[in-house]
Design a protein around this motif. Structure first.
Motif, PDB file in Angstrom:
ATOM      1  N   GLU A 216     -37.847   9.829  55.675  1.00 11.63           N
ATOM      2  CA  GLU A 216     -39.284   9.781  55.390  1.00 11.63           C
ATOM      3  C   GLU A 216     -39.726  10.981  54.547  1.00 11.63           C
ATOM      4  OE1 GLU A 216     -41.389   9.418  59.044  1.00 11.63           O
ATOM      5  OE2 GLU A 216     -40.529   7.470  59.555  1.00 11.63           O
ATOM      6  N   ILE A 217     -39.109  12.132  54.772  1.00 14.82           N
ATOM      7  CA  ILE A 217     -39.458  13.331  54.001  1.00 14.82           C
ATOM      8  C   ILE A 217     -38.800  13.303  52.628  1.00 14.82           C
ATOM      9  CG2 ILE A 217     -39.294  15.855  53.950  1.00 14.82           C
ATOM     10  CD1 ILE A 217     -39.328  15.766  57.030  1.00 14.82           C
ATOM     11  N   PHE A 218     -37.536  12.811  52.575  1.00 14.67           N
ATOM     12  CA  PHE A 218     -36.791  12.724  51.311  1.00 14.67           C
ATOM     13  C   PHE A 218     -36.403  11.256  51.072  1.00 14.67           C
ATOM     14  CE2 PHE A 218     -35.602  16.804  53.373  1.00 14.67           C
ATOM     15  CZ  PHE A 218     -36.221  17.674  52.484  1.00 14.67           C
ATOM     16  N   PRO A 219     -37.338  10.441  50.582  1.00 13.11           N
ATOM     17  CA  PRO A 219     -37.071   9.000  50.449  1.00 13.11           C
ATOM     18  C   PRO A 219     -35.976   8.659  49.441  1.00 13.11           C
ATOM     19  CG  PRO A 219     -39.182   9.602  49.433  1.00 13.11           C
ATOM     20  CD  PRO A 219     -38.698  10.802  50.176  1.00 13.11           C
ATOM     21  N   GLU A 220     -35.551   9.613  48.618  1.00 12.88           N
ATOM     22  CA  GLU A 220     -34.476   9.333  47.653  1.00 12.88           C
ATOM     23  C   GLU A 220     -33.157   9.007  48.344  1.00 12.88           C
ATOM     24  OE1 GLU A 220     -36.385  12.050  47.829  1.00 12.88           O
ATOM     25  OE2 GLU A 220     -36.662  13.019  45.873  1.00 12.88           O
ATOM     26  N   LYS A 221     -33.052   9.382  49.610  1.00 16.52           N
ATOM     27  CA  LYS A 221     -31.810   9.175  50.350  1.00 16.52           C
ATOM     28  C   LYS A 221     -32.109   8.368  51.608  1.00 16.52           C
ATOM     29  CE  LYS A 221     -27.752  12.081  51.244  1.00 16.52           C
ATOM     30  NZ  LYS A 221     -27.267  13.483  51.254  1.00 16.52           N
ATOM     31  N   THR A 222     -31.289   7.341  51.904  1.00 17.29           N
ATOM     32  CA  THR A 222     -31.533   6.496  53.074  1.00 17.29           C
ATOM     33  C   THR A 222     -31.128   7.214  54.355  1.00 17.29           C
ATOM     34  OG1 THR A 222     -29.349   5.481  53.018  1.00 17.29           O
ATOM     35  CG2 THR A 222     -31.074   4.456  51.663  1.00 17.29           C
TER      36      THR A 222
ATOM     37  N   TYR B   7     -36.934  27.276  50.187  1.00 16.64           N
ATOM     38  CA  TYR B   7     -35.940  27.321  51.253  1.00 16.64           C
ATOM     39  C   TYR B   7     -34.804  26.350  50.975  1.00 16.64           C
ATOM     40  CZ  TYR B   7     -39.902  29.472  53.639  1.00 16.64           C
ATOM     41  OH  TYR B   7     -40.971  30.272  53.979  1.00 16.64           O
ATOM     42  N   ARG B   8     -33.571  26.787  51.301  1.00 14.93           N
ATOM     43  CA  ARG B   8     -32.419  25.904  51.380  1.00 14.93           C
ATOM     44  C   ARG B   8     -32.179  25.619  52.856  1.00 14.93           C
ATOM     45  NH1 ARG B   8     -28.459  25.809  47.511  1.00 14.93           N
ATOM     46  NH2 ARG B   8     -27.641  24.127  48.814  1.00 14.93           N
ATOM     47  N   LEU B   9     -31.973  24.347  53.199  1.00 18.94           N
ATOM     48  CA  LEU B   9     -31.861  23.913  54.586  1.00 18.94           C
ATOM     49  C   LEU B   9     -30.395  23.714  54.961  1.00 18.94           C
ATOM     50  CD1 LEU B   9     -34.685  21.193  54.396  1.00 18.94           C
ATOM     51  CD2 LEU B   9     -34.920  23.646  54.828  1.00 18.94           C
TER      52      LEU B   9
ATOM     53  N   ASN C  46     -40.219  23.523  49.311  1.00 18.86           N
ATOM     54  CA  ASN C  46     -41.309  24.471  49.525  1.00 18.86           C
ATOM     55  C   ASN C  46     -41.601  24.633  51.013  1.00 18.86           C
ATOM     56  OD1 ASN C  46     -42.826  22.197  50.308  1.00 18.86           O
ATOM     57  ND2 ASN C  46     -43.671  21.942  48.251  1.00 18.86           N
ATOM     58  N   TYR C  47     -42.548  25.502  51.320  1.00 20.18           N
ATOM     59  CA  TYR C  47     -42.831  25.815  52.722  1.00 20.18           C
ATOM     60  C   TYR C  47     -43.356  24.607  53.474  1.00 20.18           C
ATOM     61  CZ  TYR C  47     -44.813  27.988  56.877  1.00 20.18           C
ATOM     62  OH  TYR C  47     -45.115  28.300  58.183  1.00 20.18           O
ATOM     63  N   SER C  48     -44.168  23.795  52.807  1.00 25.34           N
ATOM     64  CA  SER C  48     -44.732  22.617  53.461  1.00 25.34           C
ATOM     65  C   SER C  48     -43.636  21.652  53.893  1.00 25.34           C
ATOM     66  CB  SER C  48     -45.703  21.918  52.505  1.00 25.34           C
ATOM     67  OG  SER C  48     -46.208  20.739  53.078  1.00 25.34           O
ATOM     68  N   THR C  49     -42.674  21.403  52.998  1.00 25.16           N
ATOM     69  CA  THR C  49     -41.563  20.495  53.339  1.00 25.16           C
ATOM     70  C   THR C  49     -40.684  21.108  54.418  1.00 25.16           C
ATOM     71  OG1 THR C  49     -41.589  19.677  51.065  1.00 25.16           O
ATOM     72  CG2 THR C  49     -39.626  19.206  52.376  1.00 25.16           C
ATOM     73  N   TYR C  50     -40.424  22.404  54.311  1.00 24.83           N
ATOM     74  CA  TYR C  50     -39.636  23.091  55.347  1.00 24.83           C
ATOM     75  C   TYR C  50     -40.294  22.952  56.718  1.00 24.83           C
ATOM     76  CZ  TYR C  50     -38.575  27.186  58.265  1.00 24.83           C
ATOM     77  OH  TYR C  50     -38.279  28.017  59.323  1.00 24.83           O
ATOM     78  N   SER C  51     -41.612  23.070  56.771  1.00 22.56           N
ATOM     79  CA  SER C  51     -42.333  22.940  58.042  1.00 22.56           C
ATOM     80  C   SER C  51     -42.190  21.535  58.614  1.00 22.56           C
ATOM     81  CB  SER C  51     -43.811  23.277  57.847  1.00 22.56           C
ATOM     82  OG  SER C  51     -43.978  24.607  57.409  1.00 22.56           O
ATOM     83  N   GLU C  52     -42.207  20.518  57.729  1.00 19.07           N
ATOM     84  CA  GLU C  52     -42.033  19.136  58.192  1.00 19.07           C
ATOM     85  C   GLU C  52     -40.640  18.936  58.781  1.00 19.07           C
ATOM     86  OE1 GLU C  52     -43.576  15.750  55.835  1.00 19.07           O
ATOM     87  OE2 GLU C  52     -44.144  17.283  54.380  1.00 19.07           O
ATOM     88  N   VAL C  53     -39.629  19.443  58.064  1.00 15.62           N
ATOM     89  CA  VAL C  53     -38.248  19.291  58.546  1.00 15.62           C
ATOM     90  C   VAL C  53     -38.072  20.021  59.878  1.00 15.62           C
ATOM     91  CG1 VAL C  53     -35.826  19.795  58.027  1.00 15.62           C
ATOM     92  CG2 VAL C  53     -37.352  18.994  56.214  1.00 15.62           C
TER      93      VAL C  53
END
Length: 720
Positions: A112-118, A79-81, A145-152
């Motif tokens: 928290e989901i994408f720690p590369e960015k503050t 997925y693209r968000l 992926n679907y797991s990350t999309y669900s978290e967002v």
């Protein structure tokens, strides 16, 4: 009665209601006609805003499976968000106020989901999109992926409807390979942005894998998109390859290890099943700028290089099959240097004085350039066409017509004459050098196919990469093994060549490919790599080091070729032979079956030591191991009721003796038992157990026969 019901008044009222309904109906009818004629174009434009016709629905791409059904490439959703900052309308004050209140917590969640960015960087990024009023502002730069999309999707604002919060996604069918880069060039890959095939089997079988897209009519009703299916998508079918994951991994690890050891820059390893032509492993490694090895080109099927000494087998097979020589034929190789029409032909040991006189089998065993080229030049020098026709007959020039994009067939030229009878593409040195693997260009897979035919009693099989096309458990198409040539040479020739190839490994230059556990047959090869117009002597020399053969030689199951390209010395075909050895040993070990009787000697313990405890369980295990038990009781392990007693190991059997039982309120004797039986015997009586050590119980803190008191603990010491 008449005073209560005035018929005339009621009729008037009914008429009034009827006229009113008629007037409303006429008004509606007039309005409908007006809309359908005068305002038709306007309302059609409005409808187009809420309706999309023929929206394409992508099918799910089929999977690529290994020979045993393991997933090597499959489609998973990615997925693209995005955020629509105008969702709900330009003047949506409720939305804007929610953004002002929730943006900090939203950005903390994204961090928290994408720690590369503050969180601050996320906030600045989102506010920039909000200031632009973007309707399609990316939340994250890559697909997820679907797991990350669900978290967002659970974050503040994003957990609202698309109309309220503006969060929406684009869905893609991403290609995933559970085994990473294993066989990547053969399996293939997709262009991520377009979901289209790039190379490998993905491209060759694209029409099978991709399926057929469907169509939907998308209509917006009450703030929601309603999808109306017009044509259902047809998902792609799966293809079952011939690749064996374990063999592929073994071949890759063996090749890369040797490439690092000898500083090679390109390596190829292939394993083929003799009877079917199935490619069980295909590895293509190239050294990249970071010093690591990756699959960036399918060199096994596309590299057109001069094969070198592995070609000598084909040359001598032609001569033997034509009957111009036999295995007793002798050839003088001199001191290792021979003048061939003004050019110097050298053997690899020329600086040590050469081999002098060799028999025909020895010319292959020691890979004598002079020996092979003198034989071929003597009998075919005046008629080189006959030699090339012989190469055609044995199949080394065959176009294999492989379903791999980039495959290149062998290039072995046929001599041609002009009208005056003069050769136009030939010189006197062409044939001697062609006979030892120069003046030709043969991809590794063609060389392997030729040697596989030798292993397969002379029957040449077309290399097979895909066995089946399947869908929903049903086989849609099956690709049977294909015979290219039923017989590449005479049976006598075949026997002689196989014997010579065995001797190459057992007593010739191919000893490093051999095994103490089974016979190996094959041929070494070393060739200088031409550098185009610069020839072979442009600075540092590059080499192609090869070994090709089959195993077990007396009943061949697999053929294998290993090619290593490296620059500079040392340059020995032994490098490739060593890789071949490791691959062959590993493959044969996978199917190795040992008889336990082979391990029996005078020091062997044939009857195991059995612990005291549940005799039913001990008897069940011993009987299945074929060990006799001498017992004074009866019962079945399946009944589930333990029979307690002692076990004593005799010379050839185990004596199982039932012991006197203990009352439920007394401590049993658990010495000699294993931990499981001891714990069960005590805890079933309400005694807590504390264990230390391992093996059999040697000491127990509560004496056997002692009356049990509530809450008591028994400490057990176990020793081997």
């Amino acid at each position: 009665m008449s005073s209560l019901f005035d018929r005339k008044k009621m009729i008037k009222r009914y008429k009034i209601v009827a006229y009113a309904i008629l007037a409303v109906g006429l008004a509606v009818l007039v309005k409908v006609v007006y809309i359908a004629t005068v305002e038709r174009s306007y309302w059609m434009d409005v409808a187009d805003l809420f309706t999309k016709d023929s929206v394409e629905v992508k099918p799910v791409r089929g999977n690529i499976l290994s020979s045993d059904g393991r997933l090597m490439a499959g489609s998973l959703p990615e997925y693209r968000l995005f955020v629509d900052f105008k969702a709900g309308g330009d003047e949506n004050e409720e939305r804007d106020s929610l953004w002002n209140v929730k943006i900090d917590s939203l950005c903390m969640g994204l961090h928290e989901i994408f720690p590369e960015k503050t969180a601050a960087e996320f906030k600045a990024h989102l506010l920039k999109g909000k200031a632009k009023g973007s309707r399609h502002w990316p939340v994250w730069r890559r697909r997820v992926n679907y797991s990350t999309y669900s978290e967002v999707k659970q974050l503040p604002l994003f957990n609202l409807s698309a109309n309220a919060g503006g969060f929406h996604v684009e869905k893609f069918n991403a290609r995933k390979r559970p085994f990473g880069s294993l066989a990547k060039r053969t399996i293939g890959d997709l262009f991520g942005a377009k979901d289209t095939a790039k190379f490998g089997l993905e491209l060759s079988y694209d029409s099978v894998l991709r399926g057929k897209p469907g169509k939907i009519r998308r209509q917006r009703i009450r703030g929601k998109n309603l999808n109306i299916t017009q044509i259902d998508p047809v998902n792609g079918a799966d293809i079952v390859t011939t690749i064996d994951v374990n063999m592929q991994d073994l071949a890759e690890r063996s090749l890369v290890s040797e490439l690092k050891e000898v500083n090679g820059h390109v390596g190829v390893a292939m394993v083929m099943e003799v009877k079917t032509g199935d490619i069980k492993a295909i590895v293509n490694m190239a050294k990249c700028a970071d010093g690591e090895y990756y699959e960036i080109k399918n060199s096994a099927v596309s590299d057109l290089l001069e094969p070198g000494s592995v070609f000598k087998t084909a040359s001598l097979m032609v001569a033997l099959d034509d009957g111009v020589v036999d295995t007793t034929y002798k050839v003088d190789t001199g001191s290792g240097i021979w003048d061939m029409y003004g050019a110097k032909m050298r053997d690899h040991n020329w600086h040590r004085g050469g081999y002098q006189v060799l028999t025909l089998p020895q010319t292959l065993e020691y890979s004598s350039n002079i020996g092979v080229s003198r034989i071929i030049d003597k009998y075919y020098g005046k008629n080189p066409e006959k030699f090339v026709e012989g190469l055609d007959r044995i199949g080394i020039r065959e176009d294999l017509k492989l379903p791999i994009v980039g495959y290149a067939p062998p290039r072995i030229r046929m001599p041609k004459k002009n009208k005056h009878g003069q050769y136009v593409n030939w010189s006197k040195t062409a044939l001697p050098w062609m006979s030892i693997g120069y003046e030709t260009q043969v991809p590794p897979i063609s060389t392997l196919t030729f040697y596989n035919a030798i292993a397969n009693n002379g029957t040449m099989m077309r290399p097979r990469f895909v066995k089946q096309v399947v869908k929903d458990g049903q086989v849609l198409q099956e690709f049977q093994p294909q015979v290219i040539k039923q017989r590449i040479c005479k049976e006598k020739t075949l026997r002689e060549i196989r014997t010579i190839l065995e001797h190459v490994v057992s007593q010739g230059l191919g000893k490093k490919a051999g095994s103490q556990s089974f016979k190996v047959a094959g041929k070494t090869g070393t060739a200088q790599i031409s550098k185009g117009v610069s020839g072979y002597k442009s600075g540092t020399v590059s080499y192609l080091l090869s070994f090709v053969g089959f195993f077990p030689a007396d009943a061949p199951r697999y053929s294998c070729i290993v090619c290593i390209q490296k620059t500079g010395l040392p340059a020995s075909s032994g490098f490739s032979a060593h890789v071949f050895h490791n691959i062959a040993e590993g493959i044969m070990a996978q199917s190795l079956k040992l008889d336990v009787a082979d391990a029996r000697d005078t020091a062997s313990i044939l009857v195991p030591d059995v612990k005291n405890g549940d005799l039913l369980a001990a008897d069940y295990v011993l009987s299945h191991l074929g060990i006799p038990t001498n017992k004074d009781w009866s019962g079945s392990y399946a009944d589930g009721n333990p029979v307690w007693g002692k076990a004593r190991t005799d010379v050839s059997d185990v004596v199982l003796s039932r012991a006197n039982g203990y009352a439920k309120n007394t401590v049993p004797d658990v010495k000699g038992m294993g931990a499981r039986d001891a714990v069960f015997a005590l805890e079933s009586r309400g005694v807590k157990v504390r264990l230390s050590g391992r093996g059999k119980v040697t000491r127990q803190s509560l004496a056997p026969g002692k009356t049990i008191r509530k809450g008591e603990t028994c400490s057990l010491v176990l020793e081997l």
